[in-house]
Write an enzyme that holds these catalytic residues in place. Structure first.
Site, short mmCIF file in Angstrom:
data_model
loop_
_atom_site.label_atom_id
_atom_site.label_comp_id
_atom_site.label_asym_id
_atom_site.label_seq_id
_atom_site.Cartn_x
_atom_site.Cartn_y
_atom_site.Cartn_z
N ASP A 181 32.36 -25.97 -20.66
CA ASP A 181 32.17 -26.06 -19.11
C ASP A 181 31.76 -27.42 -18.49
O ASP A 181 32.57 -27.67 -17.36
CB ASP A 181 31.21 -24.93 -18.58
N GLU A 416 23.44 -20.25 -29.95
CA GLU A 416 24.67 -20.40 -29.31
C GLU A 416 24.91 -21.82 -29.50
O GLU A 416 26.38 -22.09 -29.77
CB GLU A 416 24.25 -20.15 -27.70
C1 2M8 Z 1 30.11 -20.04 -21.13
O1 2M8 Z 1 30.78 -19.94 -19.96
C2 2M8 Z 1 30.16 -19.27 -19.05
C3 2M8 Z 1 31.18 -19.09 -17.83
O2 2M8 Z 1 32.61 -18.47 -18.35
C4 2M8 Z 1 28.69 -19.34 -18.50
O3 2M8 Z 1 28.22 -20.51 -18.88
O4 2M8 Z 1 28.23 -18.42 -18.07
C5 2M8 Z 1 30.97 -21.28 -22.44
O5 2M8 Z 1 30.07 -21.56 -23.28
C6 2M8 Z 1 32.37 -20.49 -22.49
O6 2M8 Z 1 32.81 -21.20 -23.39
C7 2M8 Z 1 31.91 -19.05 -23.25
O7 2M8 Z 1 33.05 -18.21 -23.51
C8 2M8 Z 1 30.92 -18.32 -22.35
C9 2M8 Z 1 30.60 -16.92 -23.06
O8 2M8 Z 1 29.79 -17.17 -24.18
O9 2M8 Z 1 29.66 -18.87 -21.97
#
Ligand code: 2M8
Length: 445
Positions: A181, A416
């Site tokens: 992101d 994570e």
């Molecule tokens: C993160 O993205 C989400 C938005 O989609 C967030 O920050 O709220 C990123 O690390 C993404 O790659 C990942 O798929 C998601 C859920 O783990 O979190």
């Protein structure tokens, strides 16, 4: 066998790591899918589910297939696989931006379930193929037969609706579509998106209630994320005339490497489901050729995203540049260049790694070891590179990277992401793809 000498005398055994990973995935299972994290990400995410299936198949094969089936049940009629499928049982405010912000129900071709309107890197065909290859059965063949037309539709969506550059690559319309992101790769195109940080006063961020704000994207990032979604949503999530009106349009090396790898996987799946692998091989070759042509820079010797609004390569050298190594047909020149880049001081890959692989060039002035995709080490990027190294005849480097991945979890658990120097766990502590990809690397020596 001990996981490694690296983390110290109390390093857990492989059996203990495996138990931790299975417990993490069991704890995150939610009736028909796995949440990435109970706290930070309580719904279903697209590429997370693919990575989760890759690991689940080692221990809970039924659930691996269920995971993919649930995700693809929310596919839009145009073939897009939404990046979030919302769980209607959760209270309003359990994630920002929630279903009310996305308003998918108002868009043509959206499914009954509330979803986002964006996509993520298409690693699902690869996951489906690996899951079947790991545990082939009547059930896995049946699951592939069901998934195959959906995977083909996903590819068609990306290569037809999203070919804004006209060269056969898919473009992303939001940094969230890359999965990485707030990567420094997006700083320049994001800076061109008009947004006022004050708009964030109208919203309540959910992430910073569960993770350290200094480890997450900034409020200004979020103001821009929201502005880009609003622009896409207000145009009904349509993809016609994106070039004329949309504020963020980028060809990403990871998304397009995944796109090509998906065609290779579909060529393997095709005979199992009675389809012709030929067209998939042809498409895979065309994608690899376009990727090299458009995103490889012979001067830097690595891959870069192309900003379609300026038609220029984005100079930042992030781990995105290494991802085309997952393509089995990447030409030898680019394989050698990417391996050189990965082994440079920027990323520190070696057969005996003393520090984990960072998500961004650790010699760059904007390298931030704690902030999300701007430096920390992530299991999924490690895993993709590990697969690429094995596929391109570098078992020595692959073994070094594998050990480094094991050391991360041995030191910090299924976090994570991880501090790229100390291996300290960052973000959510019980994170699904860290657990599932750990299971996959544990299963391969
Ligand atoms: C993160 O993205 C989400 C938005 O989609 C967030 O920050 O709220 C990123 O690390 C993404 O790659 C990942 O798929 C998601 C859920 O783990 O979190």
């Amino acid at each position: 066998m001990a996981a490694s000498a690296g983390p110290g005398p109390a390093a857990p055994t492989h059996a203990e790591l495996r138990r931790l990973a299975v417990a993490t995935l069991d704890g995150n299972w939610e009736h028909d899918h796995t949440v990435p994290s109970r706290t930070l990400y309580p719904h279903q995410w697209s590429w997370d589910s693919a990575f989760i299936a890759v690991g689940l198949v080692h221990v809970r094969p039924d659930r691996a297939w269920r995971e993919l089936r649930t995700l693809f049940a929310a596919q839009w009629t145009d073939g897009r696989v939404p990046h979030i499928v919302f769980n209607p049982a959760l209270r309003v405010g359990s994630y920002f931006p929630g279903p009310e912000f996305w308003n998918s129900a108002a868009a043509d071709g959206a499914p009954a379930a509330a979803t986002s309107g964006l996509v993520q890197p298409p690693v699902h065909a690869l996951a489906a193929w690996l899951a079947h290859r790991r545990a082939p059965s009547e059930e896995s063949a049946r699951a592939l037969r069901r998934l195959y037309p959906r995977l083909v539709a996903q590819q068609r969506y990306l290569t037809v609706h999203r070919d804004v550059g006209g060269a056969g690559l898919a473009c992303i319309v939001h940094p969230w579509e890359s999965g990485v992101d707030n990567s420094p790769a997006w700083d320049a195109p994001m800076a061109a998106v008009p947004a006022d940080v004050a708009v964030m006063r109208a919203y309540r961020r959910h992430d910073t209630a569960h993770a350290d704000a200094a480890h997450r994207p900034t409020d200004l990032d979020y103001a821009r994320y929201v502005a880009i979604v609003a622009a896409y949503r207000d145009a009904g999530y349509r993809d016609d005339d994106l070039a004329g009106r949309h504020p963020f349009l980028v060809e990403c090396p990871l998304v397009n490497a995944a796109l090509g790898a998906a065609e290779h996987a579909l060529a393997r799946i095709a005979p199992v489901v009675g389809a012709d692998p030929g067209p998939h091989r042809d498409r895979a070759a065309r994608i690899t050729e376009a990727l090299v042509e458009r995103l490889y820079d012979p001067v830097t010797g690595t891959f870069h995203p192309r900003d379609l609004r300026t038609d220029r390569l984005i100079p930042a050298r992030t781990a995105l540049g290494l991802m085309p190594l997952i393509l089995p047909d990447l030409p030898a020149r680019q394989v050698a260049a990417v391996v050189t880049e990965a082994c440079s001081a920027r990323f520190g890959l070696s057969a005996r790694m003393d520090r984990p692989l960072p998500s961004h060039d650790r010699t760059a002035p904007d390298f931030e070891p704690l902030r999300y995709w701007r430096g920390p080490s992530w299991m999924n990027l490690n895993w993709l590179l590990w697969r690429g190294l094995r596929g391109h005849g570098r078992p020595d480097l692959a073994a070094g990277l594998r050990q480094s991945m094991l050391d991360l979890v041995a030191t910090a658990g299924c976090h994570e992401y991880f501090h790229p120097d100390t291996r300290a766990g960052l973000g959510s502590p019980a994170f699904s793809w860290t657990a599932s990809l750990l299971l996959d690397v544990l299963a391969e020596s």
